[in-house]
Each structure stands twice: as C-alpha cells, then as structure tokens.
Design an enzyme around this catalytic site. Structure first.
Site, PDB file in Angstrom:
ATOM      1  N   LYS A 120       9.189   3.408 -13.169  1.00 28.86           N
ATOM      2  CA  LYS A 120       7.837   3.874 -13.540  1.00 28.86           C
ATOM      3  C   LYS A 120       7.651   5.345 -13.164  1.00 28.86           C
ATOM      4  O   LYS A 120       6.930   6.068 -13.838  1.00 28.86           O
ATOM      5  CB  LYS A 120       6.762   3.019 -12.864  1.00 28.86           C
ATOM      6  CG  LYS A 120       6.823   1.550 -13.250  1.00 28.86           C
ATOM      7  CD  LYS A 120       5.699   1.135 -14.166  1.00 28.86           C
ATOM      8  CE  LYS A 120       5.992  -0.234 -14.715  1.00 28.86           C
ATOM      9  NZ  LYS A 120       5.290  -0.773 -15.752  1.00 28.86           N
ATOM     10  N   LYS A 202      13.539  -4.129 -21.724  1.00 27.41           N
ATOM     11  CA  LYS A 202      12.690  -5.314 -21.591  1.00 27.41           C
ATOM     12  C   LYS A 202      11.501  -5.227 -22.543  1.00 27.41           C
ATOM     13  O   LYS A 202      10.956  -4.141 -22.752  1.00 27.41           O
ATOM     14  CB  LYS A 202      12.178  -5.345 -20.134  1.00 27.41           C
ATOM     15  CG  LYS A 202      11.540  -6.641 -19.725  1.00 27.41           C
ATOM     16  CD  LYS A 202      10.902  -6.521 -18.353  1.00 27.41           C
ATOM     17  CE  LYS A 202       9.555  -5.852 -18.426  1.00 27.41           C
ATOM     18  NZ  LYS A 202       8.665  -6.097 -17.298  1.00 27.41           N
ATOM     19  N   LYS A 205       4.427  -4.890 -22.212  1.00 24.13           N
ATOM     20  CA  LYS A 205       3.124  -4.946 -22.864  1.00 24.13           C
ATOM     21  C   LYS A 205       2.375  -3.613 -22.849  1.00 24.13           C
ATOM     22  O   LYS A 205       1.325  -3.492 -23.459  1.00 24.13           O
ATOM     23  CB  LYS A 205       2.257  -6.035 -22.234  1.00 24.13           C
ATOM     24  CG  LYS A 205       1.788  -5.716 -20.830  1.00 24.13           C
ATOM     25  CD  LYS A 205       0.892  -6.802 -20.330  1.00 24.13           C
ATOM     26  CE  LYS A 205       1.311  -7.293 -18.971  1.00 24.13           C
ATOM     27  NZ  LYS A 205       1.689  -6.278 -17.994  1.00 24.13           N
TER      28      LYS A 205
HETATM   29  N1  AQP Z   1      10.118  -9.217 -21.199  1.00 19.75           N
HETATM   30  C1  AQP Z   1       9.907 -10.108 -20.231  1.00 19.75           C
HETATM   31  N2  AQP Z   1      10.735 -11.157 -20.060  1.00 19.75           N
HETATM   32  C2  AQP Z   1      10.516 -12.062 -19.091  1.00 19.75           C
HETATM   33  N3  AQP Z   1       9.482 -11.994 -18.234  1.00 19.75           N
HETATM   34  C3  AQP Z   1       8.633 -10.959 -18.373  1.00 19.75           C
HETATM   35  N4  AQP Z   1       7.532 -10.612 -17.706  1.00 19.75           N
HETATM   36  C4  AQP Z   1       7.011  -9.479 -18.246  1.00 19.75           C
HETATM   37  N5  AQP Z   1       7.768  -9.078 -19.263  1.00 19.75           N
HETATM   38  C5  AQP Z   1       8.785  -9.976 -19.370  1.00 19.75           C
HETATM   39  C6  AQP Z   1       7.025 -11.372 -16.573  1.00 19.75           C
HETATM   40  O1  AQP Z   1       5.637 -11.545 -16.773  1.00 19.75           O
HETATM   41  C7  AQP Z   1       4.937 -11.185 -15.616  1.00 19.75           C
HETATM   42  C8  AQP Z   1       4.224  -9.876 -15.953  1.00 19.75           C
HETATM   43  O2  AQP Z   1       3.717  -9.290 -14.846  1.00 19.75           O
HETATM   44  P1  AQP Z   1       3.198  -7.793 -14.822  1.00 19.75           P
HETATM   45  O3  AQP Z   1       2.467  -7.409 -16.016  1.00 19.75           O
HETATM   46  O4  AQP Z   1       2.404  -7.710 -13.576  1.00 19.75           O
HETATM   47  O5  AQP Z   1       4.531  -6.979 -14.645  1.00 19.75           O
HETATM   48  P2  AQP Z   1       5.576  -6.325 -15.573  1.00 19.75           P
HETATM   49  O6  AQP Z   1       6.826  -7.062 -15.303  1.00 19.75           O
HETATM   50  O7  AQP Z   1       5.575  -4.863 -15.284  1.00 19.75           O
HETATM   51  O8  AQP Z   1       5.146  -6.557 -17.087  1.00 19.75           O
HETATM   52  P3  AQP Z   1       5.216  -5.593 -18.315  1.00 19.75           P
HETATM   53  O9  AQP Z   1       4.895  -6.394 -19.516  1.00 19.75           O
HETATM   54  O10 AQP Z   1       6.516  -4.843 -18.340  1.00 19.75           O
HETATM   55  O11 AQP Z   1       4.022  -4.622 -18.036  1.00 19.75           O
HETATM   56  P4  AQP Z   1       3.962  -3.058 -18.045  1.00 19.75           P
HETATM   57  O12 AQP Z   1       4.447  -2.643 -19.388  1.00 19.75           O
HETATM   58  O13 AQP Z   1       2.541  -2.735 -17.814  1.00 19.75           O
HETATM   59  O14 AQP Z   1       4.826  -2.598 -16.909  1.00 19.75           O
HETATM   60  C9  AQP Z   1       5.978 -11.015 -14.517  1.00 19.75           C
HETATM   61  O15 AQP Z   1       6.249 -12.251 -13.890  1.00 19.75           O
HETATM   62  C10 AQP Z   1       7.170 -10.548 -15.288  1.00 19.75           C
HETATM   63  O16 AQP Z   1       8.396 -10.807 -14.640  1.00 19.75           O
END
Ligand code: AQP
Length: 342
Positions: A120, A202, A205
């Site tokens: 990040k 990955k 969102k």
């Molecule tokens: N692509 C993925 N495959 C499997 N698991 C995923 N998770 C997110 N993307 C995938 C799981 O969903 C939860 C999301 O938690 P978060 O939003 O707090 O964290 P993150 O992992 O940073 O999610 P994003 O979608 O990648 O958000 P941004 O883009 O804002 O950083 C967690 O349990 C994660 O493992």
C-alpha cells in the site's frame, strides 16, 4: 436440587472487511462465504471495519454509503443479524481504545515487515501515513476484543492474524493470561482469487471500475462480459487443466468455478475435456451469476429499507459494546490504569 449442566459455550469467530469499495467475488469467496458456513458452529461477530478505510483518502459521503451497502450485503449473503452480531466498527469505541494499548506492545520492526504495508505504501507514495503503518494493530484489537478463537480470512490477511497472535502472546507474557490466541481459517478453495484481467494480481475492491474485478452488485450481463473477456493463457493446448504455475488465468477460473459449484479440480477437468476456453469461460460466468443473483436482489431489497438497516446497526453496536467491555476493562486494569470513579 436438580443439577443443570452448564450450557456448552460456543467458540467465537470474528472477521471484518473495510468498506473501501464495492464487495467483490474475492471478498465473498475468500471471506464472507466461509463466515456463513461457520455461523452454526461459532458465536459470530462480523464488522464493517470503516476505521480501517481512512488509511487512504476517501470521500466521506462515499465511505458512509459503502459502509451501509456492505452491511446490507453481509445480510444478503446469509448472515442473520438475529443469530450473529453485525456492527460498524466506529460505533464501538473499544476498538480504538484497545488499539492504543496494543500499539505499545507492538514492535516497529514487526509492522515494517507487513507485506500489505509495503504494497500500500508503494501504491500511495504521497500518503504513507501512521494509520497505514499501524493498521494491523487496530486489526489485532478488533479480533482480541471479542475473545476470538478463529478469524476466517483470505490468504492476504493471514500475516496480520499471525501478528495479532504475536502481540497477544507478548501481552500475556508480561501480564499473565489475558487474550486467547486466535488462528486464521482460510477457505479450501478461493483463499486468493486473482483479477480476471491480470491473474498475477489479487482481485481487489478499491477500484470499482477494474474490468478484472467482479463486484457482488454487478448485473448478470456485466458478469458474463467480464468472464468472457477473462485472460486465459496463450499456450497451444488450450485445455482446461489446473496448473497454477504455467496457466494462472485458467487456474484462477477453475478455483472460482470450484468454489461456487463445490466441484473438485479433476471433476472440472473431466467436465471440460476437449471443450476449450470458449465453452469454459461462459460456464464459469453462468455459475457465478447463479450464486450472486439472489444475493444482489436481496441486497437491493434491504437497501430500500433504511429503517431496518439502522435498527441492525443499533442492535449490533449495543451487543458488540457489551461483549467488548469485558476484555477492555481487564486490559486497562492489567496495565495499571485507574478505575473510573463512579
Ligand atoms: N481476491 C481475494 N481473494 C480471496 N480473499 C480475498 N479477500 C479480499 N480480496 C480477496 C478477503 O476478504 C477480506 C477483505 O478484507 P479487507 O477489505 O479488509 O482487506 P483487503 O484484503 O485489503 O481487501 P481488498 O479487496 O484488497 O481491499 P482494498 O482494495 O481496499 O485493499 C479479507 O479476509 C481478505 O483476505
């Protein structure tokens, strides 16, 4: 007097997602689907972790909208607010309070090693703020406040749960048994869903417009288009075979298909034997539409009933507040804070 055996206490699951965008198929298969499956067995706390969202600059109105939408999607995915505690993190002050204390038991070096911090920071080079760095401490507080046994997450969050255990262990070492040591639970398939257009990244969102991310709110035609355009591989055999080293795009589609249908990789290989990607990709799209359609429709109904969603927030905050106070008081006492005069 007749002896009544004590009711067996269920183990506790806690998890959360930050409302930085619209939930994706990755959030669903990596996390929420697993939460719903564990609800029967575990006492459950699920949080919309809005405080984690402000480590990057977000529009306040959008953050509020995403948070409420995410709560509606939690319910639409099958989390029953009567059976589990669904709440918004910023409604429960104990999260920030415990986070401060735990920060004093977390080492600079440990936080510097977190992969997500490195990624990040690279993405937001002009805003490498303290919150981005201490994010895993707040996450540890989220988890430890509820005496959590298990944390169902996707692969990318495993390192943060490990750090949470280390922090808890260190605190217990100084003050005696205070926190349980929680462990991460990952789904058997779907723990890391990759982008449909860039299978090395990955599915995430935070960029809603990314054609490689399938959103839970995408209509069927958009989902189908995204799957039809999914990157496969330019190998000559063009067959559906699970080979995550050499056929990343196909392996990702197979993982998605396996997670939504419950089929094994060898069953999928047999099903599409000799059929090629032109048949396989729309089949995955159809299977995903079949799972997401009822969720999207139910979320739409819930979002039209703001009074109901507000009542879920209020009840969830109250339950979470009550549950979290016990651990927070114990921690405050152990570190030597004066009890608040009544
Ligand atoms: N692509 C993925 N495959 C499997 N698991 C995923 N998770 C997110 N993307 C995938 C799981 O969903 C939860 C999301 O938690 P978060 O939003 O707090 O964290 P993150 O992992 O940073 O999610 P994003 O979608 O990648 O958000 P941004 O883009 O804002 O950083 C967690 O349990 C994660 O493992």
């Amino acid at each position: 007097m007749e002896h009544t055996p004590a009711l067996e206490k269920k183990l506790i699951q806690f998890s959360g997602i930050k409302p930085t965008g619209s939930l994706t198929l990755g959030s669903y298969l990596g996390a929420i689907k697993n939460w719903t499956e564990l609800c029967e067995e575990y006492e459950s706390f699920f949080c919309v972790v809005d405080m984690h969202s402000i480590t990057i600059r977000v529009d306040p109105a959008l953050l509020r909208r995403n948070a409420m939408e995410q709560l509606a999607y939690y319910i639409a995915c099958g989390l029953d607010p009567e059976a589990c505690t669904l709440f918004i993190q910023s409604h429960v002050p104990a999260h920030a309070e415990l986070s401060w204390v735990l920060g004093c038991y977390t080492m600079f070096g440990e936080l510097s090693r977190m992969t997500q911090f490195k990624e990040k920071s690279a993405k937001n080079a002009d805003n490498i703020n303290g919150g981005l760095f201490t994010y895993p401490v707040l996450m540890a507080a989220d988890i430890l406040l509820y005496d959590t046994d298990v944390v169902p997450v996707g692969e990318d969050q495993r390192q943060h749960v490990e750090l949470c255990r280390d922090i808890a262990n260190r605190f217990n070492g100084v003050y005696g048994e205070t926190f349980k040591l929680p462990r991460a639970i990952l789904p058997k398939v779907g723990a890391r869903i990759m982008s449909l257009t860039e299978p090395d990244h990955k599915m995430s969102k935070s960029d809603d417009r990314d054609p490689g991310s399938v959103l839970l709110k995408d209509p069927d035609d958009v989902i189908m288009r995204k799957f039809k355009r999914a990157v496969t591989d330019c190998d000559s055999e063009r067959c559906v075979r699970y080979d995550p080293e050499n056929k990343k795009g196909v392996a990702n589609l197979m993982s998605i298909y396996a997670a939504v249908t419950g089929k094994s990789f060898s069953e999928i290989e047999r099903e599409f034997d000799g059929k090629g990607y032109g048949v396989f990709k729309p089949a995955v799209g159809e299977a995903v539409c079949g799972v997401l359609r009822p969720i999207r429709e139910e979320a739409g109904r819930l979002l039209a009933d703001r009074t109901y969603l507000d009542s879920v927030c209020a009840a969830g905050a109250e339950k979470a507040e009550r549950a979290s106070r016990r651990i927070l008081s114990k921690v405050y006492k152990k570190v030597g804070f004066l009890p608040r005069p009544r």
